[in-house]
Design a protein around this motif. Structure first.
Motif, PDB file in Angstrom:
ATOM      1  N   SER A   1       0.808  -1.218   0.000  1.00  0.00           N
ATOM      2  CA  SER A   1       0.000   0.000   0.000  1.00  0.00           C
ATOM      3  C   SER A   1       0.843   1.271   0.000  1.00  0.00           C
ATOM      4  O   SER A   1       0.533   2.226   0.695  1.00  0.00           O
ATOM      5  CB  SER A   1      -0.954   0.033   1.193  1.00  0.00           C
ATOM      6  N   LEU A   2       1.893   1.267  -0.803  1.00  0.00           N
ATOM      7  CA  LEU A   2       2.642   2.513  -0.967  1.00  0.00           C
ATOM      8  C   LEU A   2       1.918   3.351  -2.005  1.00  0.00           C
ATOM      9  O   LEU A   2       1.245   2.827  -2.886  1.00  0.00           O
ATOM     10  CB  LEU A   2       4.057   2.205  -1.452  1.00  0.00           C
ATOM     11  N   LEU A   3       2.058   4.662  -1.898  1.00  0.00           N
ATOM     12  CA  LEU A   3       1.407   5.521  -2.873  1.00  0.00           C
ATOM     13  C   LEU A   3       2.320   5.636  -4.090  1.00  0.00           C
ATOM     14  O   LEU A   3       3.429   6.161  -3.988  1.00  0.00           O
ATOM     15  CB  LEU A   3       1.131   6.901  -2.257  1.00  0.00           C
ATOM     16  N   PRO A   4       1.887   5.131  -5.241  1.00  0.00           N
ATOM     17  CA  PRO A   4       2.802   5.005  -6.383  1.00  0.00           C
ATOM     18  C   PRO A   4       3.281   6.336  -6.952  1.00  0.00           C
ATOM     19  O   PRO A   4       4.262   6.368  -7.667  1.00  0.00           O
ATOM     20  CB  PRO A   4       1.974   4.237  -7.420  1.00  0.00           C
ATOM     21  N   TRP A   5       2.559   7.428  -6.651  1.00  0.00           N
ATOM     22  CA  TRP A   5       2.984   8.712  -7.219  1.00  0.00           C
ATOM     23  C   TRP A   5       3.986   9.436  -6.313  1.00  0.00           C
ATOM     24  O   TRP A   5       4.461  10.505  -6.645  1.00  0.00           O
ATOM     25  CB  TRP A   5       1.776   9.609  -7.494  1.00  0.00           C
TER      26      TRP A   5
ATOM     27  N   ASP B   1      -6.882   0.274  -0.856  1.00  0.00           N
ATOM     28  CA  ASP B   1      -5.655   0.301  -0.066  1.00  0.00           C
ATOM     29  C   ASP B   1      -5.220   1.731   0.231  1.00  0.00           C
ATOM     30  O   ASP B   1      -4.776   2.037   1.333  1.00  0.00           O
ATOM     31  CB  ASP B   1      -4.526  -0.409  -0.827  1.00  0.00           C
ATOM     32  N   TYR B   2      -5.336   2.604  -0.771  1.00  0.00           N
ATOM     33  CA  TYR B   2      -4.905   3.995  -0.569  1.00  0.00           C
ATOM     34  C   TYR B   2      -5.828   4.694   0.420  1.00  0.00           C
ATOM     35  O   TYR B   2      -5.383   5.501   1.233  1.00  0.00           O
ATOM     36  CB  TYR B   2      -4.885   4.765  -1.896  1.00  0.00           C
TER      37      TYR B   2
ATOM     38  N   PRO C   1      -4.340  12.461  -6.761  1.00  0.00           N
ATOM     39  CA  PRO C   1      -3.203  11.852  -7.455  1.00  0.00           C
ATOM     40  C   PRO C   1      -3.535  10.476  -8.006  1.00  0.00           C
ATOM     41  O   PRO C   1      -3.103  10.123  -9.094  1.00  0.00           O
ATOM     42  CB  PRO C   1      -2.124  11.751  -6.376  1.00  0.00           C
TER      43      PRO C   1
ATOM     44  N   PRO D   1       7.942   3.818  -5.971  1.00  0.00           N
ATOM     45  CA  PRO D   1       7.730   2.397  -5.672  1.00  0.00           C
ATOM     46  C   PRO D   1       7.930   1.464  -6.867  1.00  0.00           C
ATOM     47  O   PRO D   1       8.469   0.383  -6.717  1.00  0.00           O
ATOM     48  CB  PRO D   1       6.278   2.366  -5.193  1.00  0.00           C
ATOM     49  N   LYS D   2       7.513   1.906  -8.063  1.00  0.00           N
ATOM     50  CA  LYS D   2       7.617   0.975  -9.193  1.00  0.00           C
ATOM     51  C   LYS D   2       9.067   0.692  -9.581  1.00  0.00           C
ATOM     52  O   LYS D   2       9.335  -0.257 -10.309  1.00  0.00           O
ATOM     53  CB  LYS D   2       6.844   1.505 -10.393  1.00  0.00           C
TER      54      LYS D   2
ATOM     55  N   THR E   1       1.782  11.858 -14.728  1.00  0.00           N
ATOM     56  CA  THR E   1       1.091  10.755 -14.078  1.00  0.00           C
ATOM     57  C   THR E   1       2.039   9.597 -13.850  1.00  0.00           C
ATOM     58  O   THR E   1       2.973   9.385 -14.600  1.00  0.00           O
ATOM     59  CB  THR E   1      -0.115  10.265 -14.892  1.00  0.00           C
ATOM     60  N   PHE E   2       1.751   8.871 -12.785  1.00  0.00           N
ATOM     61  CA  PHE E   2       2.546   7.699 -12.478  1.00  0.00           C
ATOM     62  C   PHE E   2       2.006   6.543 -13.300  1.00  0.00           C
ATOM     63  O   PHE E   2       0.855   6.539 -13.690  1.00  0.00           O
ATOM     64  CB  PHE E   2       2.416   7.379 -10.998  1.00  0.00           C
ATOM     65  N   THR E   3       2.829   5.567 -13.561  1.00  0.00           N
ATOM     66  CA  THR E   3       2.300   4.360 -14.175  1.00  0.00           C
ATOM     67  C   THR E   3       2.089   3.343 -13.075  1.00  0.00           C
ATOM     68  O   THR E   3       2.919   3.210 -12.197  1.00  0.00           O
ATOM     69  CB  THR E   3       3.261   3.789 -15.219  1.00  0.00           C
ATOM     70  N   GLU E   4       0.999   2.648 -13.155  1.00  0.00           N
ATOM     71  CA  GLU E   4       0.650   1.691 -12.110  1.00  0.00           C
ATOM     72  C   GLU E   4       1.734   0.633 -12.022  1.00  0.00           C
ATOM     73  O   GLU E   4       2.214   0.115 -13.023  1.00  0.00           O
ATOM     74  CB  GLU E   4      -0.685   1.043 -12.456  1.00  0.00           C
ATOM     75  N   GLU E   5       2.132   0.365 -10.784  1.00  0.00           N
ATOM     76  CA  GLU E   5       3.184  -0.622 -10.592  1.00  0.00           C
ATOM     77  C   GLU E   5       2.652  -2.031 -10.819  1.00  0.00           C
ATOM     78  O   GLU E   5       1.490  -2.319 -10.596  1.00  0.00           O
ATOM     79  CB  GLU E   5       3.712  -0.517  -9.166  1.00  0.00           C
ATOM     80  N   THR E   6       3.522  -2.885 -11.302  1.00  0.00           N
ATOM     81  CA  THR E   6       3.140  -4.287 -11.367  1.00  0.00           C
ATOM     82  C   THR E   6       4.209  -5.059 -10.618  1.00  0.00           C
ATOM     83  O   THR E   6       5.322  -5.191 -11.094  1.00  0.00           O
ATOM     84  CB  THR E   6       3.071  -4.775 -12.824  1.00  0.00           C
TER      85      THR E   6
ATOM     86  N   VAL F   1      -4.747   3.706   3.763  1.00  0.00           N
ATOM     87  CA  VAL F   1      -3.568   4.464   4.177  1.00  0.00           C
ATOM     88  C   VAL F   1      -4.010   5.819   4.714  1.00  0.00           C
ATOM     89  O   VAL F   1      -3.577   6.257   5.784  1.00  0.00           O
ATOM     90  CB  VAL F   1      -2.590   4.655   2.994  1.00  0.00           C
TER      91      VAL F   1
END
Ligand code: ADP
Ligand code: MG
Lengths: 287, 365
Positions: A86-90, B259-260, B281, A134-135, B359-364, B263
């Motif tokens: 649950s880290l904030l990816p941005w 999840d966010y 965000p 995080p990514k 924008t961030f890209t969603e992590e995989t 948090v």
């Protein structure tokens, strides 16, 4: 008086005929500075239990007490390490941890807060990655950030929801040691959810199994009286360790089998040949 | 250095240069040659094919039109008139040219003449400014408005006017749709109570929006003598194009990962922090996709709206040329068509690049 106490706690999800009771009649007492591990099968309600203690959800019946007071919502005193990071990816590592520090220490000067963030990030050996998102991190590194975020808030209790189960054995061992070090240093109270009996034996003072759901309840407890610090390789030759390990695993196998046989009794299979059914379409709703 | 420039090219969407750069440095010659063929040579061939098809189509239409004119002259006024018409057409005399789809060459000529026209008008403007400079300073001292150039705008001026209008409309859409979208996303009750409104207004045609805005703005600006055509057209553009952003924003906000939210709860963020630090965000990718659609819709409807609202810009340029019916009007319309298309493409590319940045890209994992 117990530090954390759950009294006859039950929790259900869903409505109508889909409603299932996940946890039923849970009673648990944790003393201050104690390290308790809960082991259980996937889907038995371990995360639900953690959420109840952290205050993210409320019990349907019974009560959750923290220092004698009913829990009414999340609090900075109870830090949570979530199951899926649950880290904030941005945000980068610094800001993921920084956000937690800022919220907990509102009066602290900016400089001190930054220092605190850096200290905690260094503690889990992530200083070189402090500006990364995080990514860009490996699973183990993300988990460290997640651990650091919870610890940087200096909670009195750390609630850990399978913090290490997604990691490889080596990383896992390292992080176990780091968590133990921190716990030992600040003498915090800790609740660890795990699916690994060895992990529980290495880290905890007590191990309590959560029986498979629905209507999961806690099983009998095992007191782990082995001396700390415990060394992983030395433990393998420790008779007490072997005894506890066998006894717990035997119990888990037994309740696992009970679950399986219970299922067989309840579902009478009709005498027809299996037919291959197409997988259901996933619906994407716009409304 | 090389990798860096390739990275930048890919980032701004000019990735098709990549094989050329790799070839120059002698890297994996065979693979890059075939890549170069696919990404550079084939597109160029397709452009050529397009031009050839266009040219032959135009020639075909030209001939039909020509035959018809000669036939008509013959039927109306006899053989001599028909012959005269034929020589007239073949001599490139402007007065009797068939009026049909222009060929690529004609369009190119029209393009250059538009540029020349722009240069001439710019010079005129400079000259005018010089001439009235003294008078204008005097008028300024007396508290009067300066004298402005009121001549015909050039094609390039029209482009900038259109860009200004589309930008104003886009900003309007942004400032209406994003806040409302956030509110709708945050509240289930609100969302379901105004859903009917969105569903009904979303498919309404630009023309109707224009008329609606016209009704309102006309009444509101009754007593002032400002030119309301700009206001009318940018508001209509904004209203037509904001729906994609509105829908995407409310969808993004309402579907933030649980999840966010957890948090946010555990950190005990207040509602403002929760919105600005977690919800916004995390819904940014969706909001931005909405904004991209909004901008391209805005550009698309702008032309039609300008055309109808008689407000200056590319739309009215096209319309005036069509009404004008001069010899090269058709060619100028085609030039405008290409300019509109290319600008639309560039706007989208710019948005895409900004989107990649912010924008961030969603992590995989
Ligand atoms: N918010 C929720 N809504 C509905 N069902 C839930 C919710 N959270 C958990 N459950 C259900 O409760 C059961 C236990 O879930 P969980 O506590 O996540 O298990 P574990 O962490 O032990 O794997 C699962 O069957 C899950 O589907
Ligand atoms: Mg879980």
């Amino acid at each position: 008086m117990a530090y954390i106490e759950l009294r006859n706690v039950s929790k259900s999800f869903g409505i109508g005929k889909d409603r299932t009771q996940v946890l039923s009649n849970i009673n648990l007492e944790i003393k201050e500075e104690e390290f308790v591990a809960i082991v259980g099968f996937t889907g038995s309600g371990k995360t639900t239990l953690i959420n109840l203690i952290s205050g993210l959800i409320m019990p349907d019946e019974g009560e959750v007490l923290f220092k004698g007071e009913p829990v009414t919502g999340p609090s900075h005193e109870r830090g949570v390490i979530f199951q899926n990071y649950s880290l904030l990816p941005w945000l980068n590592v610094r800001n993921n941890v920084g956000m937690a520090v800022r919220e907990t220490f509102k009066k602290m000067s900016k400089k001190d807060r930054n220092k605190r963030v850096e200290t905690y990030v260094e503690m889990v050996n992530l200083a070189p990655a402090i500006n990364k998102k995080p990514k860009e991190l490996s699973g183990g590194m993300r988990q460290r950030v997640s651990v650091t975020r919870a610890l940087s808030m200096s909670p009195e209790v750390i609630l850990m929801d399978e913090p290490l189960s997604a990691l490889d054995a080596l990383t896992r061992g390292n992080l176990q040691q780091e968590i133990l070090k921190i716990w030992n240093k600040d003498k915090k109270t800790a609740l660890l959810i795990t699916n690994d009996v060895d992990e529980g034996l290495l880290m905890a003072d007590r191990i309590i199994p959560l029986k498979p759901g629905p209507k999961a309840t806690l099983g009998p407890e095992w007191i782990i009286n082995m001396e700390r610090p415990r060394d992983k390789t030395a433990l393998n030759h420790n008779d007490e360790y072997k005894r506890l390990r066998n006894s717990i695993i035997e119990y888990l196998i037994q309740i696992g089998e009970q679950r399986a046989s219970k299922k067989e009794n309840t579902y009478v299979l009709p005498d027809i040949k299996p037919r291959i059914k197409p997988a259901p379409f996933r619906k994407f709703g716009f409304s | 250095m090389k990798d860096r420039s390739i990275h930048i090219l890919n980032f701004v969407g000019l990735g098709f240069f990549e094989p050329a750069i790799r070839l120059v440095t002698g890297e994996e010659v065979k693979k890059n040659l075939s890549l170069l063929f696919k990404k550079v040579v084939l597109p160029i061939l397709s452009v050529l094919l397009f031009l050839i098809l266009w040219h032959s189509g135009a020639t075909y239409l030209y001939n039909i039109e020509k035959e018809a004119r000669i036939e008509k002259a013959f039927a109306d006024r006899g053989e001599a008139a028909a012959l005269e018409m034929q020589t007239c057409i073949e001599s490139d005399d402007i007065s009797c040219q068939p009026n049909t789809l222009p060929s690529p060459a004609q369009v190119w000529v029209a393009y250059k003449s538009l540029l020349t026209d722009h240069r001439i008008i710019t010079e005129k403007k400079v000259a005018f400014a010089d001439k009235v400079a003294a008078t204008n300073t005097q008028r300024a001292e007396q508290g009067l408005a300066a004298i402005k150039y009121t001549g015909r705008p050039s094609f390039v001026d029209q482009i900038f006017t259109s860009l200004k209008t589309v930008f104003a409309g886009f900003l309007l859409a942004l400032f209406i749709a994003v806040p409302i979208g956030i509110m709708l996303g945050l509240s289930d009750t609100l969302r379901s109570s105004v859903n009917w409104l969105i569903q009904i207004f979303k498919p309404v045609s630009p023309v109707v929006w224009l008329l609606l805005v016209f009704m309102i703005v006309k009444t509101l600006t009754m007593n002032s003598d400002t030119d309301s055509s700009f206001i009318i057209s940018f508001i209509s553009v904004g209203l037509c194009s904001m729906w994609a952003t509105l829908v995407n924003t409310s969808m993004g906000v309402s579907s933030v990962d649980k999840d966010y939210i957890n948090v946010a709860k555990v950190l005990q963020l207040n509602i403002g922090q929760k919105v600005f630090k977690i919800i916004l965000p995390s819904s940014f990718p969706l909001i931005f996709t909405g904004l991209r659609i909004t901008l391209s819709v805005a550009w698309m409807v702008l032309i039609a709206i300008e055309l109808l609202a008689q407000s200056p810009g590319l739309g009215s340029f096209v319309w005036e040329e069509f009404q004008n019916g001069a010899n090269d009007s058709n060619s100028k319309i085609i030039v405008a068509m290409f300019v509109i298309g290319i600008i639309g493409f560039l706007l989208d590319r710019i948005m895409l690049t900004i989107q990649k940045f912010v924008t961030f890209t969603e992590e995989t994992a």
